[in-house]
Design a protein around this motif. Sequence first.
Motif, PDB file in Angstrom:
ATOM      1  N   MET A 153      -4.359   8.306  -9.261  1.00  0.00           N
ATOM      2  CA  MET A 153      -3.093   8.121  -9.971  1.00  0.00           C
ATOM      3  C   MET A 153      -2.418   6.815  -9.510  1.00  0.00           C
ATOM      4  N   THR A 154      -1.857   6.050 -10.452  1.00  0.00           N
ATOM      5  CA  THR A 154      -1.172   4.816 -10.064  1.00  0.00           C
ATOM      6  C   THR A 154       0.333   4.950 -10.342  1.00  0.00           C
ATOM      7  N   GLU A 155       1.091   4.086  -9.650  1.00  0.00           N
ATOM      8  CA  GLU A 155       2.554   4.130  -9.810  1.00  0.00           C
ATOM      9  C   GLU A 155       2.919   3.828 -11.265  1.00  0.00           C
ATOM     10  N   THR A 156       3.936   4.510 -11.785  1.00  0.00           N
ATOM     11  CA  THR A 156       4.389   4.210 -13.153  1.00  0.00           C
ATOM     12  C   THR A 156       5.878   3.937 -13.120  1.00  0.00           C
ATOM     13  N   SER A 157       6.341   3.234 -14.188  1.00  0.00           N
ATOM     14  CA  SER A 157       7.758   2.861 -14.186  1.00  0.00           C
ATOM     15  C   SER A 157       8.657   4.084 -14.411  1.00  0.00           C
ATOM     16  N   ALA A 158       8.053   5.218 -14.794  1.00  0.00           N
ATOM     17  CA  ALA A 158       8.862   6.422 -14.986  1.00  0.00           C
ATOM     18  C   ALA A 158       9.167   7.092 -13.637  1.00  0.00           C
ATOM     19  N   GLN A 159       8.446   6.692 -12.619  1.00  0.00           N
ATOM     20  CA  GLN A 159       8.649   7.332 -11.307  1.00  0.00           C
ATOM     21  C   GLN A 159       9.905   6.788 -10.624  1.00  0.00           C
ATOM     22  N   ALA A 196       6.299   0.219   9.615  1.00  0.00           N
ATOM     23  CA  ALA A 196       5.631  -0.988   9.103  1.00  0.00           C
ATOM     24  C   ALA A 196       5.686  -1.001   7.579  1.00  0.00           C
ATOM     25  N   LEU A 197       6.130  -2.136   7.023  1.00  0.00           N
ATOM     26  CA  LEU A 197       6.234  -2.262   5.559  1.00  0.00           C
ATOM     27  C   LEU A 197       4.890  -1.961   4.901  1.00  0.00           C
ATOM     28  N   GLU A 198       3.831  -2.555   5.452  1.00  0.00           N
ATOM     29  CA  GLU A 198       2.514  -2.396   4.805  1.00  0.00           C
ATOM     30  C   GLU A 198       2.067  -0.932   4.789  1.00  0.00           C
ATOM     31  N   GLU A 199       2.498  -0.169   5.810  1.00  0.00           N
ATOM     32  CA  GLU A 199       2.079   1.242   5.873  1.00  0.00           C
ATOM     33  C   GLU A 199       2.839   2.080   4.853  1.00  0.00           C
ATOM     34  N   VAL A 200       4.170   1.936   4.792  1.00  0.00           N
ATOM     35  CA  VAL A 200       4.925   2.780   3.855  1.00  0.00           C
ATOM     36  C   VAL A 200       4.574   2.421   2.418  1.00  0.00           C
ATOM     37  N   VAL A 201       4.433   1.120   2.155  1.00  0.00           N
ATOM     38  CA  VAL A 201       4.149   0.705   0.775  1.00  0.00           C
ATOM     39  C   VAL A 201       2.753   1.169   0.348  1.00  0.00           C
ATOM     40  N   MET A 202       1.769   0.984   1.211  1.00  0.00           N
ATOM     41  CA  MET A 202       0.399   1.384   0.826  1.00  0.00           C
ATOM     42  C   MET A 202       0.262   2.904   0.790  1.00  0.00           C
ATOM     43  N   ALA A 203       0.990   3.605   1.617  1.00  0.00           N
ATOM     44  CA  ALA A 203       0.921   5.082   1.564  1.00  0.00           C
ATOM     45  C   ALA A 203       1.460   5.549   0.213  1.00  0.00           C
ATOM     46  N   LEU A 204       2.570   4.938  -0.235  1.00  0.00           N
ATOM     47  CA  LEU A 204       3.139   5.346  -1.534  1.00  0.00           C
ATOM     48  C   LEU A 204       2.202   4.970  -2.688  1.00  0.00           C
ATOM     49  N   LYS A 205       1.445   3.900  -2.499  1.00  0.00           N
ATOM     50  CA  LYS A 205       0.539   3.466  -3.568  1.00  0.00           C
ATOM     51  C   LYS A 205      -0.733   4.326  -3.587  1.00  0.00           C
ATOM     52  N   VAL A 206      -1.344   4.464  -2.405  1.00  0.00           N
ATOM     53  CA  VAL A 206      -2.646   5.154  -2.356  1.00  0.00           C
ATOM     54  C   VAL A 206      -2.474   6.663  -2.587  1.00  0.00           C
ATOM     55  N   ARG A 207      -1.382   7.243  -2.066  1.00  0.00           N
ATOM     56  CA  ARG A 207      -1.170   8.685  -2.234  1.00  0.00           C
ATOM     57  C   ARG A 207      -0.059   8.955  -3.247  1.00  0.00           C
ATOM     58  N   PHE A 223      -6.234  -4.638  16.684  1.00  0.00           N
ATOM     59  CA  PHE A 223      -7.413  -4.629  15.816  1.00  0.00           C
ATOM     60  C   PHE A 223      -7.470  -3.396  14.922  1.00  0.00           C
ATOM     61  N   ASN A 224      -7.067  -2.238  15.455  1.00  0.00           N
ATOM     62  CA  ASN A 224      -7.186  -1.022  14.649  1.00  0.00           C
ATOM     63  C   ASN A 224      -5.858  -0.624  13.998  1.00  0.00           C
ATOM     64  N   LYS A 225      -4.955  -1.582  13.813  1.00  0.00           N
ATOM     65  CA  LYS A 225      -3.680  -1.312  13.144  1.00  0.00           C
ATOM     66  C   LYS A 225      -3.956  -0.932  11.685  1.00  0.00           C
ATOM     67  N   ALA A 226      -3.270   0.131  11.213  1.00  0.00           N
ATOM     68  CA  ALA A 226      -3.439   0.562   9.819  1.00  0.00           C
ATOM     69  C   ALA A 226      -3.140  -0.599   8.880  1.00  0.00           C
ATOM     70  N   ILE A 227      -3.883  -0.704   7.837  1.00  0.00           N
ATOM     71  CA  ILE A 227      -3.765  -1.675   6.734  1.00  0.00           C
ATOM     72  C   ILE A 227      -4.107  -3.118   7.130  1.00  0.00           C
ATOM     73  N   THR A 248     -16.907   6.300  -0.545  1.00  0.00           N
ATOM     74  CA  THR A 248     -17.349   7.261   0.472  1.00  0.00           C
ATOM     75  C   THR A 248     -16.481   7.170   1.733  1.00  0.00           C
ATOM     76  N   PHE A 249     -16.240   5.925   2.186  1.00  0.00           N
ATOM     77  CA  PHE A 249     -15.443   5.778   3.404  1.00  0.00           C
ATOM     78  C   PHE A 249     -14.258   4.834   3.227  1.00  0.00           C
ATOM     79  N   GLU A 250     -13.925   4.473   1.973  1.00  0.00           N
ATOM     80  CA  GLU A 250     -12.844   3.507   1.774  1.00  0.00           C
ATOM     81  C   GLU A 250     -11.819   4.082   0.807  1.00  0.00           C
ATOM     82  N   ILE A 251     -10.571   4.240   1.257  1.00  0.00           N
ATOM     83  CA  ILE A 251      -9.555   4.839   0.383  1.00  0.00           C
ATOM     84  C   ILE A 251      -8.764   3.789  -0.389  1.00  0.00           C
ATOM     85  N   MET A 252      -8.943   2.533  -0.014  1.00  0.00           N
ATOM     86  CA  MET A 252      -8.288   1.450  -0.786  1.00  0.00           C
ATOM     87  C   MET A 252      -9.174   0.226  -0.688  1.00  0.00           C
ATOM     88  N   ARG A 253      -9.094  -0.639  -1.672  1.00  0.00           N
ATOM     89  CA  ARG A 253      -9.915  -1.844  -1.689  1.00  0.00           C
ATOM     90  C   ARG A 253      -9.212  -2.952  -0.906  1.00  0.00           C
TER      91      ARG A 253
END
Length: 525
Positions: A1-7, A244-255, A287-291, A314-319
Amino acid sequence: MTETSAQPRVLIFDTTLRDGEQSPGATMTHEEKLEIASMLDEMGVDIIEAGFPIASEGDFAAVSEIAKRSKNSTICGLSRANFKDIDRCWEAVKHAARPRIHTFIGTSPLHRAIPNLTMDEMADRIHQTVTHARNLCDNVQWSAMDAYRTEHDYLCRVVEIAIKAGATTINIPDTVGYTAPRESADLIRMLIERVPGADEVIFSTHCHNDLGMATANSLAAVEAGARQIECTINGLGERAGNAALEEVVMALKVRNDIMPFQTGIDTTKIMNLSRKVSTVSGFPVQFNKAIVGKNAFLHESGIHQDGVLKNVETFEIMRPETIGLSAANIAMGKHSGRAALRAKLKELGFELADNQLNDVFVRFKALADRKKEVYDDDLIALMKDQETTSTHDTLQVKRLRVICGTDGPQEAELTLSIDGVEHSIDATGDGPVDAAFNCVKMLYPHKARLQLYQVAAVTEGTDAQATVSVRIEEEGRIATGASADTDTIVASVKAYVNALNRLIERRKKTAPGDDVKSVNYRDAG
Ligand code: KIV
Ligand code: ZN
């Protein structure tokens, strides 16, 4: 599912330049702040907290200039709960197309004790200061510092006062990183349910990461009704940092399937901003910081590599491309030409004018001569090095030779150009880096103390480049330096000299202490 302007829209409030920069050692120069603000604006950040105008002349100048140059973002400045702070803040942000005054006070029992105010006195102070801010600006944010350790009844009372006095955003900070997701959500829900007028304002969350829960706590607050997240690039900030901005933004996008909210962020700009903030703050990204960590998209083990080759999901939840990382890290070599280098650098977010490209090309060739394959990370390190040095620098490393052995002190011979005149010296030390630093101290005597010396390999292999970060401090002024080279000692000396050059620049521009936070922001009075 992707973000929509109705959300429902969640506003992203970036405080890298205020809470992030407040983190000890992360001081940025005026130009660096302007550059980061412009990148944040282009990325679609809704509100940029550009600084704390009363803290120093430097902060004031940066906030005003960012306000003048802003295109789309609202520009906000921080102020304590007094008229002088608020007036100064307004003077700085008023140039923006969309200005905001952010005023705060510590409401928990521990924080109330600092200005020694009773509950009633503090409530009165909130009424007066928010009213004053609102008379200057129609966009006012009020924060209850240490909200999570404030008595609920009192918090409801002061939030209501701030709303009645005209605050348009109510920020509920977890100042000490103490809350957990359920409690974070419960507090926001309780305020929205109990406070009269709550539906007329935006509730905001501001979480620190002391227990590693800042991202989870921010998202939980959003699920409970908060519509603004305060965060920083790379999670930069005091102690363990901010969400972290990248974490909250990508969490809202990916999930987005379970958190159906949209943001206005162009996520493909994340990686370049992360690199920029890391370079200018001198805070490397783990090195192992999320995103944004170097390993975040690496698949090392055989099973993982095999799975990803058959089906990337298989092992990648985002490109990787979603955050602006190029999919293929194809190596360049000494036969690669200028056009290929230009194209590769553009892909990595560096757009160069012809004369800049010429300089970088010479350095790229020198690197390719020493190193068979030049990877993306090598080029990024080279660009960072290029950005941190200038031909106008007072100090320039000309030649370095070190003699190492298993026994006895190590020796270094260094030639340094100081204001255009070359000087040479040799010195010994406990190890080659110490010997080389001793040469710098003898050629250019100074009182700066080394606070941080950090080395990391850019890629694998014994021919890998080393990136070195150095932080020094002199009479309250902090300067960071960075450099990269296939020779660790050369990179170290260049990083040290780079930090000294920045300190020299800072000495010229400011009186002692003027460019550090001379105002204690914990003192709410
Ligand atoms: O952490 C905090 O409480 C803050 C406030 C000034 C908003 O940074
Ligand atoms: Zn904070």
